[in-house]
Scaffold this motif. Structure first.
Motif, PDB file in Angstrom:
ATOM      1  N   ALA A  85       0.830  -1.208   0.000  1.00 15.76           N
ATOM      2  CA  ALA A  85       0.000   0.000   0.000  1.00 15.76           C
ATOM      3  C   ALA A  85       0.866   1.259   0.000  1.00 15.76           C
ATOM      4  N   ILE A  86       1.942   1.247   0.814  1.00 12.85           N
ATOM      5  CA  ILE A  86       2.812   2.426   0.900  1.00 12.85           C
ATOM      6  C   ILE A  86       3.456   2.734  -0.458  1.00 12.85           C
ATOM      7  N   LEU A  87       4.095   1.740  -1.043  1.00  8.79           N
ATOM      8  CA  LEU A  87       4.788   1.966  -2.318  1.00  8.79           C
ATOM      9  C   LEU A  87       3.798   2.199  -3.446  1.00  8.79           C
ATOM     10  N   GLY A  88       2.648   1.496  -3.394  1.00  9.61           N
ATOM     11  CA  GLY A  88       1.639   1.699  -4.440  1.00  9.61           C
ATOM     12  C   GLY A  88       1.095   3.107  -4.429  1.00  9.61           C
ATOM     13  N   MET A  89       0.724   3.587  -3.253  1.00  6.95           N
ATOM     14  CA  MET A  89       0.201   4.943  -3.145  1.00  6.95           C
ATOM     15  C   MET A  89       1.275   5.971  -3.478  1.00  6.95           C
ATOM     16  N   THR A  90       2.518   5.703  -3.084  1.00  5.33           N
ATOM     17  CA  THR A  90       3.609   6.621  -3.426  1.00  5.33           C
ATOM     18  C   THR A  90       3.766   6.734  -4.934  1.00  5.33           C
ATOM     19  N   HIS A  91       3.705   5.587  -5.609  1.00  2.00           N
ATOM     20  CA  HIS A  91       3.796   5.580  -7.068  1.00  2.00           C
ATOM     21  C   HIS A  91       2.653   6.380  -7.690  1.00  2.00           C
ATOM     22  N   LEU A  92       1.444   6.245  -7.158  1.00  2.00           N
ATOM     23  CA  LEU A  92       0.289   6.977  -7.683  1.00  2.00           C
ATOM     24  C   LEU A  92       0.441   8.474  -7.443  1.00  2.00           C
ATOM     25  N   LEU A  93       0.971   8.815  -6.265  1.00  2.00           N
ATOM     26  CA  LEU A  93       1.167  10.231  -5.967  1.00  2.00           C
ATOM     27  C   LEU A  93       2.162  10.874  -6.934  1.00  2.00           C
ATOM     28  N   LYS A  94       3.194  10.108  -7.290  1.00  2.00           N
ATOM     29  CA  LYS A  94       4.178  10.632  -8.246  1.00  2.00           C
ATOM     30  C   LYS A  94       3.548  10.910  -9.598  1.00  2.00           C
ATOM     31  N   GLN A  95       2.579  10.079  -9.970  1.00  3.50           N
ATOM     32  CA  GLN A  95       1.961  10.219 -11.287  1.00  3.50           C
ATOM     33  C   GLN A  95       0.820  11.222 -11.294  1.00  3.50           C
ATOM     34  N   ASP A  96       0.432  11.738 -10.135  1.00  5.67           N
ATOM     35  CA  ASP A  96      -0.706  12.668 -10.051  1.00  5.67           C
ATOM     36  C   ASP A  96      -0.281  14.128 -10.107  1.00  5.67           C
ATOM     37  N   ASN A  97       0.873  14.417 -10.727  1.00  6.65           N
ATOM     38  CA  ASN A  97       1.375  15.796 -10.865  1.00  6.65           C
ATOM     39  C   ASN A  97       1.359  16.537  -9.524  1.00  6.65           C
ATOM     40  N   PRO A  98       2.172  16.077  -8.579  1.00 10.38           N
ATOM     41  CA  PRO A  98       2.172  16.730  -7.254  1.00 10.38           C
ATOM     42  C   PRO A  98       2.748  18.147  -7.329  1.00 10.38           C
ATOM     43  N   ARG A  99       2.402  18.944  -6.341  1.00 13.08           N
ATOM     44  CA  ARG A  99       2.953  20.293  -6.254  1.00 13.08           C
ATOM     45  C   ARG A  99       4.446  20.207  -5.934  1.00 13.08           C
ATOM     46  N   LYS A 100       5.168  21.266  -6.154  1.00 12.05           N
ATOM     47  CA  LYS A 100       6.617  21.266  -5.915  1.00 12.05           C
ATOM     48  C   LYS A 100       6.947  20.980  -4.455  1.00 12.05           C
ATOM     49  N   ASP A 101       6.119  21.519  -3.563  1.00 15.22           N
ATOM     50  CA  ASP A 101       6.404  21.291  -2.154  1.00 15.22           C
ATOM     51  C   ASP A 101       6.067  19.860  -1.713  1.00 15.22           C
ATOM     52  N   GLN A 102       5.377  19.093  -2.590  1.00 12.79           N
ATOM     53  CA  GLN A 102       5.037  17.712  -2.258  1.00 12.79           C
ATOM     54  C   GLN A 102       6.045  16.692  -2.834  1.00 12.79           C
ATOM     55  N   ILE A 103       6.838  17.167  -3.789  1.00 12.34           N
ATOM     56  CA  ILE A 103       7.732  16.244  -4.490  1.00 12.34           C
ATOM     57  C   ILE A 103       8.770  15.632  -3.540  1.00 12.34           C
ATOM     58  N   GLU A 104       9.420  16.500  -2.728  1.00 11.57           N
ATOM     59  CA  GLU A 104      10.462  15.994  -1.838  1.00 11.57           C
ATOM     60  C   GLU A 104       9.897  15.013  -0.805  1.00 11.57           C
ATOM     61  N   PRO A 105       8.776  15.316  -0.123  1.00 10.91           N
ATOM     62  CA  PRO A 105       8.219  14.341   0.817  1.00 10.91           C
ATOM     63  C   PRO A 105       7.843  13.014   0.145  1.00 10.91           C
ATOM     64  N   ILE A 106       7.322  13.109  -1.080  1.00 14.68           N
ATOM     65  CA  ILE A 106       6.955  11.875  -1.787  1.00 14.68           C
ATOM     66  C   ILE A 106       8.200  11.055  -2.108  1.00 14.68           C
ATOM     67  N   ASN A 107       9.272  11.727  -2.531  1.00 18.81           N
ATOM     68  CA  ASN A 107      10.530  11.015  -2.835  1.00 18.81           C
ATOM     69  C   ASN A 107      11.115  10.378  -1.576  1.00 18.81           C
ATOM     70  N   ILE A 108      11.035  11.115  -0.458  1.00 28.25           N
ATOM     71  CA  ILE A 108      11.529  10.564   0.798  1.00 28.25           C
ATOM     72  C   ILE A 108      10.715   9.332   1.184  1.00 28.25           C
ATOM     73  N   LEU A 109       9.392   9.441   1.020  1.00 29.88           N
ATOM     74  CA  LEU A 109       8.522   8.315   1.329  1.00 29.88           C
ATOM     75  C   LEU A 109       8.845   7.107   0.436  1.00 29.88           C
ATOM     76  N   ASP A 110       9.067   7.386  -0.845  1.00 30.20           N
ATOM     77  CA  ASP A 110       9.388   6.308  -1.787  1.00 30.20           C
ATOM     78  C   ASP A 110      10.735   5.670  -1.452  1.00 30.20           C
ATOM     79  N   PHE A 111      11.721   6.507  -1.152  1.00 36.81           N
ATOM     80  CA  PHE A 111      13.059   6.002  -0.818  1.00 36.81           C
ATOM     81  C   PHE A 111      13.028   5.171   0.465  1.00 36.81           C
ATOM     82  N   SER A 112      12.348   5.660   1.475  1.00 35.93           N
ATOM     83  CA  SER A 112      12.285   4.952   2.752  1.00 35.93           C
ATOM     84  C   SER A 112      11.563   3.620   2.602  1.00 35.93           C
ATOM     85  N   GLY A 113      10.490   3.612   1.835  1.00 37.67           N
ATOM     86  CA  GLY A 113       9.745   2.369   1.614  1.00 37.67           C
ATOM     87  C   GLY A 113      10.588   1.332   0.902  1.00 37.67           C
TER      88      GLY A 113
END
Length: 612
Positions: A256-284
């Motif tokens: 669920a964590i990696l799946g949702m992270t992947h979806l968030l990356k594809q949903d054109n996140p805002r610039k301030d959301q990109i780094e947290p999403i990458n951190i979440l993806d890397f940690s997962g």
């Protein structure tokens, strides 16, 4: 004394066989052979005279020659009991007495006394050169007997009837005394033999008791060993079950964590959301890597690791590895590059998944311990002149990181060990990466080496052999727009998944691919849904309430409808163990996807299954 006596052995004695040895040898000792042969010969002669005088009704001579015959038969047996010299003298004495008696009966005219000559020769034969005194005594005995006969009995003494009776009874008394001595010896031997037999029986009983005790102890040890073996088997099963459970329980939320992270990356996140999403993806992904390391370490310890042989392209494999670390290298400001020599074969056969795991570990370590500079992966093909169907590839991963001290070189491949004591605190990690990589390499017949200087970086060199594969030209594929329509558009898929979060993740992916889907919570509902309408494919979770994926699949494979019975079923499993995969195919499933899954891999697998 003899250790073996039997009256049935008289023939062996007559033939000169030594009854004191288990392997009787004829004529082992010449003097005994002579004694045996002469004794039995004279016994036979005595029997003949006994018969002759019995016919003539000469009672005294009959009894005398009877005693002579018995004495000649028993003398060899006496010799076997250790009275060898006495037996020889008795033989000579009885022979001389027999000659004297016969000469007295037949008179001087019969010349019976001439037999004293062979009696003298008998003494020489019975006693060898080491027994000259005994030989001379035997000879003197015969000579004296001759003179008694020739000069006393024949010439000087006129024997009366009473004198003859005295001589007769003296001879008989001597014969009886000799017989008594012989049988007394046999009696002592018999008692001694019985005593020895009793002692042997007691020893045998003691040995049997000891053997029985040892057998009981052995049975006890075997029982304890079986109990220990059962406990070890239970422990091994418990360990496998624990690993399977932990793998499932951890991978399910990770999906669920990696799946949702992947979806968030594809949903054109805002610039301030990109780094947290990458951190979440890397940690997962880091957490998933740690889980995989622990599972692989347990598999290697248990000897359950296996390798597959499939075709793969080295160029593509290296590109995938480099792409997966681009973001990490960019974030640290490190130059990440790869170089593949021109002579490297384009297509090989081996285990690309394990090769990827090895290189991922080494590149990940290189990036982890490098703060500035570069990390490079070089691939070379080494010559194997004697192996036309194989090639040897050398992978060199070099970095400009902190390096390794010489005294720590050997220990870096040990389990849960890193180059410095404070490395774990500074850089993190379990210390299993290099251990697993080394064992995977060696299990495939390869080797790994390291060269390093503290502060200047390290180079890890891996050499592995692969089989050559046929290289066929593949048709060029046009690169389509990233927004191309999925080949799964319009496909009807039934999803059996009890985890609500994973349901939502899967629904989001399948909706993006244009899939027409239905979601159920367990295997029983999946069978009911399949009864109501037809589906092109079923995605089946394994561990579900009421009815799990295995039982549901077996039930579907037994349906009367031939189309529904053959519908493709793909297992969704959070367990990465071999036993689970074998059970998946044994239940009748078509393929499996391991959670957390890569969306692109899932889409490709679904497409391949539907095209079959």
């Amino acid at each position: 004394m003899s250790s073996k006596f039997s009256l049935t052995g008289l023939s062996d004695i007559a033939l000169g066989k030594d009854l004191r040895q288990e392997h009787a040898v004829a004529g082992k000792r010449d003097s005994l052979t002579v004694l045996n042969s002469v004794s039995f010969f004279l016994a036979g002669v005595s029997v003949l005279f006994l018969i002759a005088f019995q016919i003539n009704e000469s009672v005294s001579l009959t009894w005398f020659f009877l005693s002579e015959a018995v004495a000649f038969l028993l003398i060899p047996l006496l010799a076997r009991q250790g009275f060898e010299k006495t037996s020889k003298f008795l033989l000579i004495a009885y022979a001389d007495i027999g000659i004297i008696i016969l000469s007295s009966v037949f008179g001087d005219e019969a010349m019976i006394q001439a037999f004293f000559v062979p009696a003298v020769g008998l003494s020489i034969l019975l006693f060898d050169k080491n027994e000259l005194r005994l030989r001379n005594l035997g000879i003197m005995l015969s000579v004296v007997s001759f003179f008694i006969l020739d000069y006393i009995i024949f010439d000087r003494i006129s024997m009366t009837e009473d004198g003859y009776s005295l001589i007769r009874w003296s001879m008989l008394s001597g014969a009886f005394v000799t017989t008594w001595l012989i049988f007394n010896t046999f009696s002592e031997f018999k008692e001694d033999a019985e005593h020895q037999t009793l002692e042997l029986l007691k020893k045998e009983q003691e040995l049997n008791r000891e053997l029985s005790n040892k057998q009981e102890k052995l049975e006890e040890y075997i029982s304890q060993l079986e109990d220990t073996s059962n406990e070890l088997s239970k422990s091994a099963r418990a360990k496998s079950e624990f690993l399977a459970t932990m793998s499932h329980e951890i991978r399910t939320p990770m999906n669920a964590i990696l799946g949702m992270t992947h979806l968030l990356k594809q949903d054109n996140p805002r610039k301030d959301q990109i780094e947290p999403i990458n951190i979440l993806d890397f940690s997962g992904k880091t957490l998933l890597g740690l889980i995989d390391d622990i599972l692989d370490f347990s598999k290697i310890e248990a000897g359950k690791i296996e390798f597959e042989t499939v075709e793969f392209r080295v160029y593509k494999l290296v590109d995938v590895i480099m792409d997966s670390f681009k973001v990490t290298a960019k974030n640290k400001g490190i130059e990440l590059s790869s170089e593949i020599n021109d002579n490297v074969s384009k297509k090989l056969k081996g285990d690309p998944a394990r090769l990827t795991q090895i290189l991922n570990n080494l590149v990940s370590n290189a990036l982890k311990f490098t703060e500035e500079g570069s990390v490079k992966l070089e691939v070379r093909q080494l010559p194997l002149p004697e192996q036309d169907d194989k090639v040897r590839l050398q992978f060199a991963i070099s970095d400009t990181g902190i390096g390794i001290k010489k005294e720590r070189m050997d220990s870096i491949f040990d389990s849960f060990t890193q180059a410095k004591h404070n490395t774990k605190r500074l850089f993190g990690g379990t210390g299993l990466g290099l251990t697993i990589s080394k064992q995977l390499i060696e299990l495939q017949g390869g080797s790994i080496a390291v060269e390093s200087e503290p502060g200047e970086g390290s180079t890890f060199t891996v050499e592995l052999d692969f089989e050559k594969a046929d290289v066929r030209e593949e048709p060029l594929r046009l690169v389509k727009n990233a927004q191309k329509e999925s080949e799964l558009n319009g496909v009807r898929i039934l999803l059996a998944e009890d985890n609500l979060v994973n349901q939502k993740v899967m629904i989001r992916f399948l909706e993006r691919w244009g899939v027409d889907m239905k979601v159920v919570d367990n295997g029983r509902q999946a069978i009911e849904a399949l009864d109501e309408e037809m589906y092109d494919l079923i995605l089946m979770d394994l561990q579900m309430p009421e009815m799990d994926g295995y039982e549901a699949t077996e039930t579907i494979r037994k349906l009367d409808d031939p189309y529904k019975r053959k519908i493709p079923i793909i297992a969704l499993t959070a367990a990465a163990l071999k036993e689970v995969r074998e059970k998946v195919f044994a239940a009748g499933m078509s393929a499996f996807v391991t959670k957390p899954f890569n969306p692109a891999d899932l889409e490709r697998k679904l497409t391949e299954i539907l095209k079959k």
